[in-house]
Design a protein around this motif. Structure first.
Motif, mmCIF file in Angstrom:
data_model
loop_
_atom_site.group_PDB
_atom_site.id
_atom_site.type_symbol
_atom_site.label_atom_id
_atom_site.label_comp_id
_atom_site.label_asym_id
_atom_site.label_seq_id
_atom_site.Cartn_x
_atom_site.Cartn_y
_atom_site.Cartn_z
ATOM 1 N N THR A 155 7.085 -11.729 0.721
ATOM 2 C CA THR A 155 7.708 -10.402 0.638
ATOM 3 C C THR A 155 8.660 -10.329 -0.554
ATOM 4 N N TYR A 156 9.091 -9.130 -0.849
ATOM 5 C CA TYR A 156 9.994 -8.922 -1.978
ATOM 6 C C TYR A 156 11.415 -9.323 -1.614
ATOM 7 N N VAL A 157 12.135 -9.755 -2.623
ATOM 8 C CA VAL A 157 13.549 -10.067 -2.439
ATOM 9 C C VAL A 157 14.352 -8.763 -2.476
ATOM 10 N N ALA A 158 14.045 -7.946 -3.463
ATOM 11 C CA ALA A 158 14.762 -6.681 -3.590
ATOM 12 C C ALA A 158 14.206 -5.687 -2.578
ATOM 13 N N HIS A 159 15.103 -4.948 -1.982
ATOM 14 C CA HIS A 159 14.708 -3.988 -0.963
ATOM 15 C C HIS A 159 13.816 -2.895 -1.566
ATOM 16 N N ASN A 160 12.743 -2.642 -0.892
ATOM 17 C CA ASN A 160 11.829 -1.598 -1.362
ATOM 18 C C ASN A 160 12.311 -0.238 -0.879
ATOM 19 N N ASP A 161 12.902 0.507 -1.760
ATOM 20 C CA ASP A 161 13.357 1.836 -1.360
ATOM 21 C C ASP A 161 12.382 2.883 -1.892
ATOM 22 N N ALA A 162 11.101 2.580 -1.744
ATOM 23 C CA ALA A 162 10.076 3.506 -2.210
ATOM 24 C C ALA A 162 10.290 4.874 -1.581
ATOM 25 N N PRO A 163 10.126 5.904 -2.374
ATOM 26 C CA PRO A 163 10.375 7.238 -1.858
ATOM 27 C C PRO A 163 9.291 7.700 -0.886
ATOM 28 N N ALA A 164 9.208 7.044 0.266
ATOM 29 C CA ALA A 164 8.290 7.471 1.313
ATOM 30 C C ALA A 164 9.131 7.772 2.546
ATOM 31 N N SER A 165 8.655 8.657 3.410
ATOM 32 C CA SER A 165 9.474 9.072 4.547
ATOM 33 C C SER A 165 9.698 7.902 5.507
ATOM 34 N N TRP A 166 10.855 7.960 6.169
ATOM 35 C CA TRP A 166 11.222 6.880 7.077
ATOM 36 C C TRP A 166 10.172 6.717 8.167
ATOM 37 N N SER A 167 9.751 7.833 8.743
ATOM 38 C CA SER A 167 8.823 7.723 9.869
ATOM 39 C C SER A 167 7.497 7.124 9.435
ATOM 40 N N SER A 168 7.029 7.464 8.210
ATOM 41 C CA SER A 168 5.734 6.937 7.790
ATOM 42 C C SER A 168 5.786 5.426 7.665
ATOM 43 N N LYS A 169 6.980 4.901 7.359
ATOM 44 C CA LYS A 169 7.086 3.459 7.190
ATOM 45 C C LYS A 169 7.363 2.742 8.511
ATOM 46 N N ASN A 170 7.648 3.511 9.564
ATOM 47 C CA ASN A 170 8.039 2.876 10.826
ATOM 48 C C ASN A 170 7.188 3.328 12.008
ATOM 49 N N MET A 171 5.939 3.645 11.723
ATOM 50 C CA MET A 171 5.043 4.101 12.774
ATOM 51 C C MET A 171 4.859 3.028 13.850
ATOM 52 N N GLY A 172 4.877 1.778 13.458
ATOM 53 C CA GLY A 172 4.681 0.676 14.404
ATOM 54 C C GLY A 172 5.814 0.597 15.408
ATOM 55 N N ILE A 173 7.041 0.688 14.917
ATOM 56 C CA ILE A 173 8.200 0.626 15.811
ATOM 57 C C ILE A 173 8.196 1.838 16.739
ATOM 58 N N LEU A 174 7.979 3.005 16.150
ATOM 59 C CA LEU A 174 7.951 4.240 16.942
ATOM 60 C C LEU A 174 6.847 4.170 17.991
ATOM 61 N N GLY A 175 5.697 3.679 17.573
ATOM 62 C CA GLY A 175 4.577 3.571 18.506
ATOM 63 C C GLY A 175 4.884 2.602 19.623
ATOM 64 N N SER A 176 5.578 1.506 19.308
ATOM 65 C CA SER A 176 5.915 0.528 20.351
ATOM 66 C C SER A 176 6.857 1.145 21.377
ATOM 67 N N ILE A 177 7.830 1.932 20.900
ATOM 68 C CA ILE A 177 8.740 2.622 21.830
ATOM 69 C C ILE A 177 7.926 3.541 22.749
ATOM 70 N N LEU A 178 6.987 4.233 22.135
ATOM 71 C CA LEU A 178 6.183 5.175 22.919
ATOM 72 C C LEU A 178 5.322 4.457 23.951
ATOM 73 N N LEU A 179 4.785 3.308 23.548
ATOM 74 C CA LEU A 179 3.942 2.575 24.495
ATOM 75 C C LEU A 179 4.780 2.130 25.692
#
Lengths: 644, 264, 261
Positions: free
Chosen positions: C93-117
């Protein structure tokens, strides 16, 4: 040495057809018994490799980049010429031929140039069939624009990245043959020598740029498609990796080097900002369709501009000198590159240059924006304007661009005959690597045309003739010549790696560049060139004593790669100076101050210099021997070029 | 030090070759002019390293004008650095400030193994292209260029896809190291043009199969690739590719034997 | 490998399955919310209980219900498989934090989905499982005067163990006897921690769907200059605002009501 260009006799328009008929053919079943080595994967190399593989030959292709798609043809911006006459504006094969001969200041072969104009129309068809997205009109048909040195619109283009789109087309054809197993592709592999057996080219020696492994490769023929040598000037529009090594190694194995002093200085590049600069960026010639070149009329105004107390857009119309429009009313801003460059230099020499350094003139779009609107200008040139902004931090929609000439292309190169064969049988040179079609000055949008003409439509015919002559017997990979050449390469690498001096290779390169630009650049004199020769010799001697090369061979070693290339530039530089000294006339991009018209234009000496100067290598630090190939003009009358 | 010049701290990934382990190493970059390009700044650092007898920082670069796609650095967490729509070679030091620490890493993806330091092996892209990214026409024997009329809107859209320079920033930016923006741009260009129609359905199957064989991740439609692409290739390409792929796989007769060759 | 197997094993095929199952689950949410609006009716749980009884005993609904469970399982498993593949596509993985301009939810679908499950398991355990397989729920008898519309409600004790439901008429009165899921709702939503958990889960629904709904269209290749903005509008306002808000209001309203009792 008798230099036979093998130009077929007969009427201009029939030469190529007749020649094609006379060339021997290799029957389809035999083609697979031949191996062909292609070095370089730019437009010439990729198109040749693909076309030859389609015919059935086994091709091995090499490039030093990590992918064939990155060859520097990719950076060509403006377009590609073709005598399609789609615009109904009076174009024809003959006119393209004539414009090219005249643009090259009558120092190219009629036969070659006519063939180039003939096949130009096939190139466009081929590229479109591959899916190259040329610019189109609303009716769905192809669009054209104008380029310097012609009064018709025959340039096909793909926004500001025609080179990339054409290369991607050739690369896709190459990929198809790699997929079919007919081309074996070697990336990150640099050719370091040619192997000759009994005077014929039979293979090459390469170094893997990842593992350092030195390998030999056999082939019935070797095609060098390795581009030009503009980087001898250190600062040029070439890619950082562009180098002369493959061509120079071939030269040292006997291939003649023709017209090395013919260098194209492109008029519209972004000026140098400081000593840290590693390359110069071109602003496409197409910009001169709508941009107007000017310098302030007086030194006083120029000084205010240089100090920044006056902005370019505040300079009154009557204080501006649109010097190209003034001096060349019929071609205006679209004069050929050598003419535009020299005039820009003249402005700077007269102390009328602008920008912080005073080494620039303006390319102004204010009128075009007023006439067409900013949106239309952006649609045409947006990416170039963006590029300019990124580098200079100035907005060219508001202030005119500052431009100055920079080394862009080298018309000289390995001597080849009509078949693109060097004087070493089996060794061919295609594209910018050869000297053949542009004379002393190349017209805009003709480099892409020539690279693809050579690769798609010339070499597939002419190579067959040679291969049919030598027969399909496999090349003996165990021939001692391979091991011997390989050992010479290894020795040279070890010598370079042993350099543990105090000056970096890059500094030598920069020093060489300064010498070349100062004395063998846009204006050359006997005195300056003589001085340059001594300076280069001294610099070269110093290089082999005081340069520093780090690392080892068996790894990725950019320091070693660069050292090998700069060492070759240090030898080439001297040959260029020799050639420039020998050619006492001015022609095209070669401008000898001693030889100019009253109006300051290049003055040819047709009586003494209507020849190709081809140089033969005679050993390290020995003077090279000049061979002359006389240029015979049967169809075109030699006149003083005029664009007035 | 002339006015406006900067002193910077660089944290750079150093790795001798693909086999060895790498680590971050800190360097000083001193007296850097804001007019330098990012690569010229590295040139300056490398010159000083060579003079000390150290190996220079290796990075891929060639044209230095944003078109060859060879340069590739991951700068402060962004492929090609902080600015939109440019490559690293077009990034100038005026985008940084005096005293700043800059972290420079190679593209990170299983399919892009490190060659040395900051250079990675992107031959996976070539293999994807070789699997079908072409129109099967031989040299010669093709119709006149103007026999194929293409509506300008289609030609322009195909051109937008064709501007991809194959740098791999999309893979580097994607949290899944997915290559779909690259692959879809290549597929889209030919899928939109009439010349690409005969092989449209087999091409998409072959190229997707090769993409999967190379070990790239899949798309979660975050749009990071589009945002970081130096040529601003649109996410719409991925959608087009998906559509073509499902049509090809589920409803078309064309079949492609999957012969995806894995990376070396 | 058969062509279909090949297709669904490809990276695109797996995404196709994610998109299709995801969209199916989205449509279910609309139906589910519609039914649950009965909870806002002040009818002593009559509408809600009758609706629940209908869902449990109408055969086509049952088939769809099992399809729904399958979708939840497949959507989760494929998400897991894709996540594992995606992780292995970037081993270092990268050392520097990836602050790519993508929405928070799109990058965290797995966490959100786990909560939903997790939510779905608890939610179904509490209501669906309790309703179907447990005998803890009582029955209610709703007597409605068909002339006046007056309705009375009483607890009902079935005479035998496997009683399910009954509808009958006595004179002017319609008598409906059904399981009292409504009581379970009232009981559950009187616990603060439970209400908080629900609200958090509905937040997860919102973020999951603000990306997920339009993302499914992108995956399917259904993008269009004219229609994609509509899809995004629906994804944002219906699936990320109205639906999660509607669901979240139920526990909140019931909790507040429970305080005043």
């Amino acid at each position: 040495m008798n230099l036979d260009a093998k130009i077929p006799a007969g009427p201009l328009a029939e030469k190529w057809d007749k020649h094609k008929f006379n060339l021997k053919l290799v029957n389809p079943a035999n083609k697979r018994k031949y191996d062909v080595i292609v070095v370089g994967t730019g437009l010439a190399g990729a198109s040749a490799a693909a076309s030859l593989a389609e015919l059935g030959y086994n091709v091995k292709a090499f490039c030093f980049q990590d992918s064939p798609r990155r060859a520097h043809s990719i950076a060509a911006q403006g377009g590609i010429n073709a005598a399609k006459n789609y615009q109904n504006d009076g174009d024809s094969v003959y006119r393209l031929f004539y414009d090219t001969i005249k643009g090259g200041d009558y120092r190219a072969r009629e036969g070659n140039v006519y063939r180039l104009a003939q096949v130009s129309v096939n190139i466009i068809d081929q590229c479109v069939a591959q899916g190259v997205p040329f610019a189109r009109e609303y009716g769905g048909l192809l669009d054209n624009r104008s380029f310097g040195g012609s009064q018709v619109s025959r340039t096909f283009y793909a926004r500001g990245q025609t080179g990339q789109q054409l290369l991607l087309g050739a690369y896709s054809a190459l990929n198809r043959q790699i997929h079919l197993g007919k081309v074996k592709m070697y990336t990150r592999t640099e050719m370091l020598d040619v192997v000759t057996i009994d005077g014929q080219a039979k293979g090459i020696v390469t170094r893997s740029l990842t593992s350092g492994k030195i390998d030999t490769h056999t082939g019935h023929a070797v095609l060098l498609c390795t581009g030009g040598y503009g980087n001898v000037f250190y600062l040029s529009t070439n890619a950082a990796g562009s180098n002369v090594t493959a061509a120079w190694r071939a030269h040292k194995r006997g291939a003649l080097f023709a017209n090395p002093c013919y260098t194209q200085i492109h008029p519209t590049c972004i000026p140098v900002t400081g000593s840290h600069q590693s390359k110069l960026t071109l602003m496409s010639e197409s910009l001169r369709n709508d941009g107007r070149v000017w310098a302030p009329k007086t030194i006083a105004i120029a000084e205010q501009l240089r100090k920044g107390t006056l902005k370019a857009d505040q300079v009154k119309e009557e204080d501006r000198d649109y010097f190209l429009e003034r001096k060349y009313p019929s071609f205006g801003n679209l004069v050929p590159r050598d003419v535009a460059s020299r005039n820009a230099k003249e402005m700077v020499d007269e102390n009328r240059g602008v920008g912080g350094s005073g080494i620039a003139v303006f390319l102004d779009f204010a009128d075009a924006i007023k006439r067409l609107g900013q949106e239309a200008v952006a649609a045409k040139y947006g990416n170039l304007f963006d590029m300019y902004y990124q580098i200079t931090n100035e907005d060219p929609y508001k202030q005119p661009m500052r431009i100055y000439p920079a080394v862009h292309y080298t018309m000289g190169g390995l001597w080849v005959d009509y078949n693109l064969s060097t004087n070493v049988p089996g060794l061919y040179a295609l594209g910018e690597c050869n000297f053949s079609d542009h004379g002393a000055n190349r017209l805009g949008a003709s480099a892409l045309m020539q690279g693809l003409a050579d690769g798609y439509f010339v070499i597939p015919y002419t190579l067959g003739d040679y291969l049919a002559t030598i027969g399909p017997k496999p090349v003996d990979a165990n021939h001692p010549a391979f091991e011997k050449t390989k050992q010479e390469v290894v020795t040279r690498i070890n010598t370079l790696l042993a350099l543990k001096g105090t000056k970096t290779v890059n500094e030598y390169h920069r020093d060489l560049g300064h010498i070349m630009w100062e004395y063998c650049g846009m204006a050359r004199t006997e005195e300056g060139l003589t001085k340059a020769k001594g300076l280069i010799q001294a610099l070269r001697a110093d290089f082999w004593k005081n340069a520093i090369v780090v690392g080892e061979n068996e790894e990725v070693n950019a320091s070693l790669e660069k050292a090998g290339r700069v060492a070759d530039f240090l030898e080439l530089g001297e040959l260029m100076v020799d050639d420039a000294l020998m050619r006492k006339e001015s022609c095209g991009g070669h401008f000898r101050l001693e030889s100019q018209t009253e109006e300051g234009e290049a003055l040819r000496d047709d009586e003494h210099f209507t020849f190709v100067g081809a140089w033969e290598y005679k050993g390290d630090n020995q003077p090279e021997e000049l061979h002359k190939e006389d240029l015979n003009f049967e169809f075109v009358h030699l006149t003083q070029r005029s664009y007035k | 030090m002339s006015t406006g010049n900067m002193n910077l701290t660089l944290k750079v990934w150093r790795q001798k070759n693909a086999q060895s382990a790498g680590k971050m190493v800190t360097y000083k970059a001193e007296n850097i002019s804001p007019d330098m390009s990012f690569l010229e700044m590295l040139d300056v650092v490398n010159e000083s390293l060579i003079l000390k007898g150290d190996e220079p920082i290796h990075f891929d670069h060639d044209c230095r004008e944003g078109i060859c796609g060879m340069c590739s650095l991951y700068i402060n967490g962004r492929p090609h650095g902080p600015k939109r729509a440019i490559t690293t070679c077009q990034l100038h030091m005026r985008s940084f400030h005096d005293g700043e620490t800059i972290t420079i890493e190679p593209w990170r993806a299983a399919a892009f193994p490190v060659v040395k330091d900051l250079a990675v092996d992107r031959s996976a892209f070539d293999r994807i292209q070789q699997s079908g990214g072409f129109v099967s026409v031989n040299t010669g024997g093709v119709p006149d260029a103007n026999e194929i009329a293409i509506p300008k809107v289609i030609a322009d859209e195909a051109f937008n896809s064709a501007t991809c320079i194959g740098c791999g920033a999309c893979v580097a930016a994607c949290k899944n190291a997915s290559a779909m923006l690259f692959v879809s741009a290549k597929i889209s260009q030919l899928a939109m043009l009439p010349q690409g129609q005969p092989e449209r359905w087999s091409r998409v199957q072959a190229m997707v199969a090769q993409m999967d064989a190379e070990g790239f991740g899949s798309c979660t439609n975050t749009g990071a690739c589009e945002a970081e692409c130096p040529k601003e290739i649109s996410l719409t390409n991925i959608s087009r590719m998906n559509n073509d792929y499902f049509s090809a796989k589920l409803f078309r007769e064309e079949h492609v034997h999957e012969h995806g060759t894995s990376g070396e | 490998m058969s062509e279909f197997k090949q297709t669904f094993n490809s990276s695109l095929g797996k995404k196709l399955i994610m998109a299709l199952t995801g969209l199916f689950l989205c449509t279910f949410l609309i139906v589910h919310l519609g039914g649950n609006l009965f909870l806002f009716r002040d009818d002593k749980g009559y509408g809600f209980n009758v609706y629940a009884n209908f869902l449990a005993h109408f055969p086509p609904i049952e088939v769809i219900a099992y399809l729904l469970y399958l979708c939840i399982i497949v959507h989760s498993i494929y998400a897991l498989v894709l996540t594992i593949n995606n992780r292995s596509a970037r081993p270092v993985t990268y050392v520097a934090h990836n602050d790519a301009p993508a929405s928070w939810s799109s990058k965290n679908m797995g966490i959100l989905g786990s909560i939903l499950l997790l939510f779905i398991v608890i939610h179904m355990g509490d209501f669906w499982f309790t309703y179907k397989f447990n005998n803890v729920l009582g029955f209610k008898e709703y007597k409605t005067n068909l002339v006046t519309g007056d309705r009375t409600v009483t607890d009902f004790k079935p005479g035998y163990a496997d009683f399910e439901n009954s509808i009958s008429t006595e004179g002017n009165n319609e008598i409906v006897r059904v399981k009292d899921l409504h009581a379970r709702v009232v009981w559950s939503f009187s616990h603060l921690w439970y209400v908080v958990f629900y609200v958090i889960a509905m937040g997860a629904v919102s973020f999951h769907l603000v990306h997920g709904f339009q993302s499914a269209f992108q995956t399917l290749g259904w993008t269009h200059r004219k229609y994609t903005p509509i899809v995004k509008f629906i994804g944002t306002w219906l699936f990320a605002v109205i639906i999660p808000l509607g669901f979240a209001l139920m526990p909140i309203v019931y909790y507040i009501q429970s305080l005043s009792k």
